[in-house]
Design a protein around this motif. Structure first.
Motif, PDB file in Angstrom:
ATOM      1  N   ALA A  35      47.982  55.219  39.677  1.00 27.35           N
ATOM      2  CA  ALA A  35      46.995  54.826  38.667  1.00 27.35           C
ATOM      3  C   ALA A  35      46.196  53.622  39.152  1.00 27.35           C
ATOM      4  O   ALA A  35      44.971  53.566  38.996  1.00 27.35           O
ATOM      5  CB  ALA A  35      47.689  54.522  37.334  1.00 27.35           C
ATOM      6  N   THR A  36      46.874  52.666  39.764  1.00 26.10           N
ATOM      7  CA  THR A  36      46.201  51.493  40.318  1.00 26.10           C
ATOM      8  C   THR A  36      45.194  51.912  41.381  1.00 26.10           C
ATOM      9  O   THR A  36      44.046  51.456  41.384  1.00 26.10           O
ATOM     10  CB  THR A  36      47.221  50.496  40.902  1.00 26.10           C
ATOM     11  OG1 THR A  36      48.028  49.982  39.837  1.00 26.10           O
ATOM     12  CG2 THR A  36      46.541  49.348  41.625  1.00 26.10           C
ATOM     13  N   GLU A  37      45.612  52.795  42.284  1.00 23.99           N
ATOM     14  CA  GLU A  37      44.712  53.262  43.342  1.00 23.99           C
ATOM     15  C   GLU A  37      43.462  53.910  42.760  1.00 23.99           C
ATOM     16  O   GLU A  37      42.345  53.636  43.214  1.00 23.99           O
ATOM     17  CB  GLU A  37      45.440  54.265  44.247  1.00 23.99           C
ATOM     18  CG  GLU A  37      46.489  53.637  45.128  1.00 23.99           C
ATOM     19  CD  GLU A  37      47.309  54.678  45.885  1.00 23.99           C
ATOM     20  OE1 GLU A  37      46.931  55.869  45.908  1.00 23.99           O
ATOM     21  OE2 GLU A  37      48.347  54.287  46.452  1.00 23.99           O
ATOM     22  N   PRO A  46      38.601  47.092  45.701  1.00 21.57           N
ATOM     23  CA  PRO A  46      40.057  47.133  45.792  1.00 21.57           C
ATOM     24  C   PRO A  46      40.747  45.874  46.299  1.00 21.57           C
ATOM     25  O   PRO A  46      41.679  45.405  45.664  1.00 21.57           O
ATOM     26  CB  PRO A  46      40.322  48.300  46.734  1.00 21.57           C
ATOM     27  CG  PRO A  46      39.066  48.510  47.484  1.00 21.57           C
ATOM     28  CD  PRO A  46      37.960  48.023  46.585  1.00 21.57           C
ATOM     29  N   ALA A  47      40.325  45.322  47.383  1.00 24.03           N
ATOM     30  CA  ALA A  47      41.074  44.231  47.997  1.00 24.03           C
ATOM     31  C   ALA A  47      41.195  43.004  47.092  1.00 24.03           C
ATOM     32  O   ALA A  47      42.266  42.429  46.946  1.00 24.03           O
ATOM     33  CB  ALA A  47      40.439  43.844  49.321  1.00 24.03           C
ATOM     34  N   THR A  48      40.122  42.611  46.479  1.00 24.97           N
ATOM     35  CA  THR A  48      40.153  41.397  45.661  1.00 24.97           C
ATOM     36  C   THR A  48      41.000  41.570  44.410  1.00 24.97           C
ATOM     37  O   THR A  48      41.676  40.648  43.989  1.00 24.97           O
ATOM     38  CB  THR A  48      38.732  40.994  45.255  1.00 24.97           C
ATOM     39  OG1 THR A  48      38.104  42.105  44.644  1.00 24.97           O
ATOM     40  CG2 THR A  48      37.937  40.523  46.458  1.00 24.97           C
ATOM     41  N   TRP A  49      40.962  42.744  43.813  1.00 26.43           N
ATOM     42  CA  TRP A  49      41.726  42.952  42.587  1.00 26.43           C
ATOM     43  C   TRP A  49      43.219  42.932  42.843  1.00 26.43           C
ATOM     44  O   TRP A  49      43.991  42.448  42.039  1.00 26.43           O
ATOM     45  CB  TRP A  49      41.335  44.267  41.929  1.00 26.43           C
ATOM     46  CG  TRP A  49      40.085  44.161  41.129  1.00 26.43           C
ATOM     47  CD1 TRP A  49      39.156  43.162  41.155  1.00 26.43           C
ATOM     48  CD2 TRP A  49      39.610  45.108  40.178  1.00 26.43           C
ATOM     49  NE1 TRP A  49      38.130  43.433  40.294  1.00 26.43           N
ATOM     50  CE2 TRP A  49      38.385  44.626  39.685  1.00 26.43           C
ATOM     51  CE3 TRP A  49      40.087  46.322  39.719  1.00 26.43           C
ATOM     52  CZ2 TRP A  49      37.652  45.314  38.730  1.00 26.43           C
ATOM     53  CZ3 TRP A  49      39.354  47.014  38.777  1.00 26.43           C
ATOM     54  CH2 TRP A  49      38.147  46.496  38.285  1.00 26.43           C
ATOM     55  N   PRO A  53      45.110  38.863  40.968  1.00 28.10           N
ATOM     56  CA  PRO A  53      45.072  39.517  39.661  1.00 28.10           C
ATOM     57  C   PRO A  53      44.204  38.805  38.628  1.00 28.10           C
ATOM     58  O   PRO A  53      43.818  39.405  37.635  1.00 28.10           O
ATOM     59  CB  PRO A  53      46.527  39.520  39.213  1.00 28.10           C
ATOM     60  CG  PRO A  53      47.339  39.116  40.386  1.00 28.10           C
ATOM     61  CD  PRO A  53      46.425  38.480  41.375  1.00 28.10           C
ATOM     62  N   THR A  54      43.860  37.550  38.855  1.00 24.03           N
ATOM     63  CA  THR A  54      43.015  36.837  37.893  1.00 24.03           C
ATOM     64  C   THR A  54      41.592  37.391  37.885  1.00 24.03           C
ATOM     65  O   THR A  54      40.850  37.154  36.942  1.00 24.03           O
ATOM     66  CB  THR A  54      42.966  35.325  38.187  1.00 24.03           C
ATOM     67  OG1 THR A  54      42.391  35.118  39.487  1.00 24.03           O
ATOM     68  CG2 THR A  54      44.361  34.710  38.133  1.00 24.03           C
TER      69      THR A  54
END
Length: 125
Positions: A35-37, A46-49, A53-54
């Motif tokens: 689900a995250t992917e 993708p990379a920053t999230w 997590p902020t």
């Protein structure tokens, strides 16, 4: 365990499942990872999230949790449709069953468009 946008504890709470059982269930972990992917891929950042997590909008986390919960509570990927007295139930492949709704996909695309400039991408109008 891979990084995910949401936690197994939240998945247990959302689905009403035993909070002691869900974190120990490898299927729950896999569903949350997939689900995250899907969410970060659709949102386009993708990379920053995953590393911070902020940066994740709360709505993206909720979409991830909704997608994971739908899949986790429907292990056999049963899809039922009906019109009037006629109905059909089919078993879908897991990949086909684990789909964002149109509204969820649109919202994630909007997030990607809003953040494109902040991450060096192109703005989409």
């Amino acid at each position: 365990m891979a990084d995910t946008l949401e936690t197994l504890a939240h998945l247990a709470t959302w689905t009403g499942k035993d909070p002691a059982v869900v974190p120990a269930d490898p299927f729950a972990q896999m569903v949350l990872e997939k689900a995250t992917e899907l969410v970060v891929e659709k949102a386009g950042i993708p990379a920053t999230w995953i590393t911070d997590p902020t940066l994740v909008p709360s709505r993206a986390k909720t979409i991830c949790l909704l997608l994971a919960a739908r899949t986790y509570t429907n292990r056999r990927s049963v899809i039922s449709t009906g019109v009037g007295p006629i109905s059909e139930t089919i078993l879908a492949q897991m990949a086909a069953a684990m789909q964002l709704t149109e509204a969820e996909a649109d919202e994630l695309q909007d997030m990607a468009n809003e953040n494109a400039g902040a991450f060096g991408g192109l703005w989409v109008l």
